[in-house]
Motif scaffolding. Structure first.
Motif, short mmCIF file in Angstrom:
data_model
loop_
_atom_site.label_atom_id
_atom_site.label_comp_id
_atom_site.label_asym_id
_atom_site.label_seq_id
_atom_site.Cartn_x
_atom_site.Cartn_y
_atom_site.Cartn_z
N ARG A 96 0.83 -1.21 0.00
CA ARG A 96 0.00 0.00 0.00
C ARG A 96 0.86 1.26 0.00
O ARG A 96 0.52 2.23 -0.67
N ASP A 97 1.95 1.23 0.75
CA ASP A 97 2.85 2.39 0.76
C ASP A 97 3.42 2.62 -0.64
O ASP A 97 3.52 3.77 -1.10
N VAL B 18 3.35 5.75 -5.70
CA VAL B 18 3.16 5.81 -7.15
C VAL B 18 2.01 6.76 -7.49
O VAL B 18 2.12 7.60 -8.39
N LEU B 19 0.92 6.68 -6.76
CA LEU B 19 -0.24 7.54 -7.02
C LEU B 19 0.07 9.01 -6.71
O LEU B 19 -0.36 9.90 -7.44
N GLU B 20 0.83 9.25 -5.66
CA GLU B 20 1.21 10.63 -5.34
C GLU B 20 2.12 11.21 -6.41
O GLU B 20 2.00 12.38 -6.77
N VAL C 83 -7.71 1.70 7.10
CA VAL C 83 -8.57 1.82 8.28
C VAL C 83 -9.31 0.50 8.53
O VAL C 83 -9.41 0.04 9.67
N THR C 84 -9.79 -0.12 7.48
CA THR C 84 -10.50 -1.39 7.63
C THR C 84 -9.58 -2.45 8.21
O THR C 84 -9.96 -3.20 9.12
N LEU D 225 -6.36 6.80 -4.11
CA LEU D 225 -5.70 7.10 -2.84
C LEU D 225 -6.69 6.96 -1.68
O LEU D 225 -6.34 6.42 -0.62
N ASP D 226 -7.91 7.45 -1.86
CA ASP D 226 -8.94 7.30 -0.82
C ASP D 226 -9.20 5.83 -0.53
O ASP D 226 -9.39 5.44 0.63
N GLN D 227 -9.22 5.02 -1.58
CA GLN D 227 -9.47 3.58 -1.40
C GLN D 227 -8.36 2.94 -0.58
O GLN D 227 -8.62 2.11 0.30
N ILE D 228 -7.12 3.32 -0.85
CA ILE D 228 -5.99 2.79 -0.08
C ILE D 228 -6.15 3.18 1.40
O ILE D 228 -5.96 2.36 2.30
#
Length: 126
Positions: free
Chosen positions: A16-17, A22-24, A121-122, A113-116
């Motif tokens: 995830r990091d 990559v997304l950032e 949190v989940t 990014l929101d999904q990550i």
């Protein structure tokens, strides 16, 4: 070390990091493209606007001459002005379309990014 020694949550967090990084970078690229496209559009718009003003001024000078100058000269200037005005409108449309495409890309990346973050949190709750 065997597969049982790998901490699955550490591997998931690392993944995830990496995705987040990559997304950032992708967001930065999109923002840079938006900025550059805006700069290029302003440059083209200013050049076309300046040419239109110059030809309009020439047209006024031709019309101001005794007998209004030659009709061919007036028509040529009017055609140049009209062509440049069409080009300017096309540049505006192209710029708007390009911005919309980049903004959509930006929204898609932000959604990812929101999904990550939601997945983080989940996982923390489990």
């Amino acid at each position: 070390p065997g597969i049982e020694d790998i901490d699955l949550s550490d591997a998931l967090e690392y993944s995830r990091d990496t995705q987040r990084w990559v997304l950032e970078r992708e967001l930065e690229r999109i923002d840079e493209q938006l900025t550059e496209r805006d700069r290029l559009y302003r440059e083209i718009r200013d050049e076309l606007t300046e040419l239109i003003k110059r030809y309009q001024s020439e047209l006024q000078q031709v019309r101001g001459r005794a007998f209004g100058g030659s009709e061919a000269e007036r028509e040529a200037l009017e055609e140049k002005i009209e062509g440049l005005a069409l080009e300017l409108r096309q540049e505006r449309r192209d710029h708007w379309t390009d911005r919309q495409r980049l903004e959509q890309e930006r929204r898609d990346v932000l959604r990812q990014l929101d999904q990550i973050d939601e997945d983080d949190v989940t996982d923390d709750l489990l």
